[in-house]
Design a protein around this motif. Sequence first.
Motif, PDB file in Angstrom:
ATOM      1  N   LEU A   3      38.778  47.038  27.190  1.00 36.03           N
ATOM      2  CA  LEU A   3      38.358  46.940  28.592  1.00 36.03           C
ATOM      3  C   LEU A   3      38.763  45.585  29.183  1.00 36.03           C
ATOM      4  O   LEU A   3      39.249  45.504  30.318  1.00 36.03           O
ATOM      5  CB  LEU A   3      36.844  47.131  28.708  1.00 36.03           C
ATOM      6  CG  LEU A   3      36.284  48.480  28.251  1.00 36.03           C
ATOM      7  CD1 LEU A   3      34.777  48.513  28.385  1.00 36.03           C
ATOM      8  CD2 LEU A   3      36.916  49.618  29.058  1.00 36.03           C
TER       9      LEU A   3
ATOM     10  N   GLU B  21      28.664  40.156  36.863  1.00 36.76           N
ATOM     11  CA  GLU B  21      29.644  41.139  37.335  1.00 36.76           C
ATOM     12  C   GLU B  21      29.030  41.996  38.446  1.00 36.76           C
ATOM     13  O   GLU B  21      29.684  42.322  39.434  1.00 36.76           O
ATOM     14  CB  GLU B  21      30.098  42.018  36.162  1.00 36.76           C
ATOM     15  CG  GLU B  21      31.215  42.967  36.479  1.00 36.76           C
ATOM     16  CD  GLU B  21      32.577  42.305  36.670  1.00 36.76           C
ATOM     17  OE1 GLU B  21      33.533  43.017  37.008  1.00 36.76           O
ATOM     18  OE2 GLU B  21      32.682  41.070  36.511  1.00 36.76           O
TER      19      GLU B  21
ATOM     20  N   LYS C 168      42.544  45.487  29.606  1.00 35.50           N
ATOM     21  CA  LYS C 168      42.974  46.225  30.798  1.00 35.50           C
ATOM     22  C   LYS C 168      42.669  45.408  32.060  1.00 35.50           C
ATOM     23  O   LYS C 168      43.485  45.332  32.985  1.00 35.50           O
ATOM     24  CB  LYS C 168      42.275  47.586  30.863  1.00 35.50           C
ATOM     25  CG  LYS C 168      42.745  48.430  32.051  1.00 35.50           C
ATOM     26  CD  LYS C 168      42.079  49.796  32.090  1.00 35.50           C
ATOM     27  CE  LYS C 168      42.574  50.573  33.316  1.00 35.50           C
ATOM     28  NZ  LYS C 168      41.900  51.887  33.445  1.00 35.50           N
ATOM     29  N   LEU C 169      41.481  44.799  32.090  1.00 35.69           N
ATOM     30  CA  LEU C 169      41.109  43.966  33.248  1.00 35.69           C
ATOM     31  C   LEU C 169      42.123  42.835  33.439  1.00 35.69           C
ATOM     32  O   LEU C 169      42.570  42.565  34.557  1.00 35.69           O
ATOM     33  CB  LEU C 169      39.699  43.393  33.038  1.00 35.69           C
ATOM     34  CG  LEU C 169      39.095  42.602  34.207  1.00 35.69           C
ATOM     35  CD1 LEU C 169      38.825  43.517  35.400  1.00 35.69           C
ATOM     36  CD2 LEU C 169      37.796  41.925  33.780  1.00 35.69           C
TER      37      LEU C 169
ATOM     38  N   SER D 146      35.670  34.905  34.099  1.00 36.29           N
ATOM     39  CA  SER D 146      36.057  35.869  33.066  1.00 36.29           C
ATOM     40  C   SER D 146      36.728  35.163  31.889  1.00 36.29           C
ATOM     41  O   SER D 146      36.515  35.524  30.727  1.00 36.29           O
ATOM     42  CB  SER D 146      37.030  36.913  33.643  1.00 36.29           C
ATOM     43  OG  SER D 146      36.453  37.558  34.744  1.00 36.29           O
TER      44      SER D 146
ATOM     45  N   HIS E 182      37.046  46.307  39.351  1.00 39.14           N
ATOM     46  CA  HIS E 182      35.807  45.787  38.737  1.00 39.14           C
ATOM     47  C   HIS E 182      34.724  46.850  38.647  1.00 39.14           C
ATOM     48  O   HIS E 182      33.916  46.828  37.718  1.00 39.14           O
ATOM     49  CB  HIS E 182      35.326  44.553  39.499  1.00 39.14           C
ATOM     50  CG  HIS E 182      36.101  43.328  39.149  1.00 39.14           C
ATOM     51  ND1 HIS E 182      35.733  42.463  38.140  1.00 39.14           N
ATOM     52  CD2 HIS E 182      37.271  42.850  39.633  1.00 39.14           C
ATOM     53  CE1 HIS E 182      36.620  41.501  38.035  1.00 39.14           C
ATOM     54  NE2 HIS E 182      37.573  41.697  38.927  1.00 39.14           N
TER      55      HIS E 182
ATOM     56  N   PHE F  76      35.641  48.740  35.549  1.00 34.09           N
ATOM     57  CA  PHE F  76      35.356  47.897  34.379  1.00 34.09           C
ATOM     58  C   PHE F  76      33.847  47.876  34.092  1.00 34.09           C
ATOM     59  O   PHE F  76      33.408  48.079  32.959  1.00 34.09           O
ATOM     60  CB  PHE F  76      35.876  46.485  34.638  1.00 34.09           C
ATOM     61  CG  PHE F  76      35.453  45.461  33.612  1.00 34.09           C
ATOM     62  CD1 PHE F  76      36.049  45.401  32.363  1.00 34.09           C
ATOM     63  CD2 PHE F  76      34.441  44.552  33.898  1.00 34.09           C
ATOM     64  CE1 PHE F  76      35.660  44.463  31.417  1.00 34.09           C
ATOM     65  CE2 PHE F  76      34.036  43.610  32.967  1.00 34.09           C
ATOM     66  CZ  PHE F  76      34.652  43.570  31.724  1.00 34.09           C
TER      67      PHE F  76
END
Length: 877
Positions: free
Chosen positions: A206, A136, A209-210, A264, A183, A186
């Motif tokens: 989290l 990430e 929501k992403l 992801s 991002h 996040f």
Amino acid sequence: TAVRPGRQHCPAPSQPPPGPAAPRLPPSNVCYPCPLITHLLPGCSPPSSLLLVDFNYGTEDYDAEGNEEPKTLPEGSEAMPYIDESPTMSPQLSARGQESGDGVSPTPTDGLNTGVDAGKGLEMRKLVLSGFLASEEIYINQLEALLLPMKPLKATATTSQPVLTLQQIETIFYKIQDIYEIHKEFYDNLCPKVQQWDSNITMGHLFQKLASQLGVYKAFVDNYKIALETAEKCSQSNYQFQKISEILAVRALLYKPIDRVTRSTLVLHDLLKHTPSDHPDYPLLQDALRISQNFLSSINEDIDPRRTAVTTPKGETRQLIKDGFLVELSEGSRKLRHVFLFTDVLLCAKLKKTAVGKHQQYDCKWYVPLADLVFPSPEESEHCPQVHVIPDHELEDMKMKISAIKSEVQKEKANKGQSRAIERLKKKMFENEFWLLLNSPAIPFRIHNRNGKSYLFLLSSDYERSEWREAIQKLQKKDLQAFVLSSVELQVLTGSCFKLRTVHNIPVTSNKDDDESPGLYGFLHVIVHSAKGFKQSANLYCTLEVDSFGYFVSKAKTRVFRDTTEPQWNEEFEIELEGSQSLRILCYEKCYDKTKLNKDNNEIVDKIMGKGQIQLDPQAVQTKNWHMDVIEMNGIKVEFSMKFTSRDMSLKRTPSKKQTGVFGVKISVVTKRERSKVPYIVRQCIEEVEKRGIEEVGIYRISGVATDIQALKAVFDANNKDILVMLSDMDINAIAGTLKLYFRELPEPLLTDRLYPAFMEGIALSDPAAKENCMMHLLRSLPDPNLITFLFLLEHLKRVAEKEPINKMSLHNLATVFGPTLLRPSEGESKGHLTLASDIWSHDVMAQVQVLLYYLQHPPISFTELKRNTLYFSTDV
């Protein structure tokens, strides 16, 4: 290691990797000024967070995000400055990230259990998240790098000498700022949770929501093509932007957001695998996975035009949608073709033979513009040209040869044999597998050019046929024009196939790398529970397919649930796996209209309502407990459960603790108690099969419903007076399955443990007279109940094989089904025989099948005659 201002520092896993300490990485994210941008855009100082590191761009065949695209350096340059690909983590995590492919979820270290028990599951989730955070950070670095020139470019846009207009800037960098902020937020929220890791940490919200913000990605994807085209035009017309674009690899970076959703989604799979179902994160992660998968499905056609498109001489873009190897029936013989489906044309090609070292090329056999392509309805299609069908027993023989060669290869490797010998075996295995791949398909897939010519492919699976048909029909909904390709256009299109193809190797196991999963050998137990999502009532059933020897085979079928929108099958099946890696479920609407006959194979055509596929993850299915799952297909949800049993475990002969029943009890005990020569269960099952199942296609091969078989087992064990009524009402495949189960569960095989080695040696004798004497002598040596029951079964199986034109069950097919059941020794006798899962299928099984086949092909054997003929010389082996 230096940490970027404003970015929280994320911890390494609590346990450093075993072995020597990881070397400390140089600080790879120190901020440098960018002299080129400063020079090109006078008066604009670069942002403080500007990142430009001298990294090689082309050292790997694929980048950290898994794009299998070779990265080549521009001519005349040794190395391109590239974006920071190292996470700003502690040395241990950076090293771990490198080992696992720059941020791929790390594999569990030795000693860690991948189950979801509290302690170990917690540790696994931390490892997965640590690896994901590493990647990430790389991704955020890449987005930052992409945003670097935006501010100075916007500053010059209002001057008298703009590099780009504001509209061009907005188009090229569309939604990048939004994606970066999503991002960044996040990452900043997740990092401290991993740093303060304990059993009370929750982070599912989290990820949820992403996933809920993927609408921004959809807007980015919709604009992606025009962004690339604009960047390309601006680079060609503006030297300053060309240099900026080269240095920052804008074209490569613009692809990163598309790839990130895939990464992801994979991480969500890993997290769910190690999260208990009662954990508060579980439903949130499930929801995030569902949203992500739906998003990926919706943009499936928009993936990376760089790799899937070719520009025609007229400047149009022709995109590759699907490709794969299919068997074409051409001039009466089977040919393996590589078929390419583009946005407007279907092209059938074969790989040219080329000299060593030369680039491989495709030769176009034919093409059909999609505007001219039609699927004749089954009843309209002309009769299939005569095709030579390989008998099933030859296909089974070839499978056994392949399995035997696999075992030899494994033994050579274990003994560190010569590489030349291994290569010779692998070549032989490839030849055999190729023959099997070419000769096993039998399901017709006909396409027609409205100008008159028809083409016929033979496929192994209805699933595959449906996939090709649906992909073509989806494209045909667009406004397509008929055309004829010039020789130059055809040459360009065919030339692009090698570069664009997504399926590179013929699907045979000899093409697999040594470290690839060999698949599962054993038995997969599947319960098909129910289905939802049908818009109107229909007669519905499901079929199950698994892959075997490079192609898919249909293994089981539920009953038809009539006139319903919510069928409740709740049927269990036992499916034999031979190196399988995937399970497919197809849902059909049953058609009872006899006018709808397929002239290619004379079968009524049922409509596929939905289809889905899942990978058989050994860690997920190799447990004693049932694993429940849902497969989504075109809005339909099918609920099923499965568990896997390795072959050696499932074929154990376990004596029954209760001697009052018949299953798991010695045959001599049962016949003595019943005062019969052949056990009642054997006589009744055979009588029922001969009465109404002898013409059933695949009798003894097709699985019966496991719950029905267990019900029959219970009534036979209890000697229930309703046995005959139950038999007459029961599905015939369940009765056939009960007979097989009875022989499989005998505490010792029907042909006995004592004589097993002699049967194995006797069948290997090459002199016909010696083999005859030995094999007859072995029968005479059997206890009377075993011999009489064996001869009774033998005559029944011969009668079944007489109906082979109707039931498709040859003597060889029947020997394959019953050989291991009648001969496989009990556990105590077989210890030490097996080394590999595939060995069980190859050496012993091959001989067991051959023993039964020998007796099936022998003229009728009379018990009285056999006992009367006493040999005057020993034939002991």
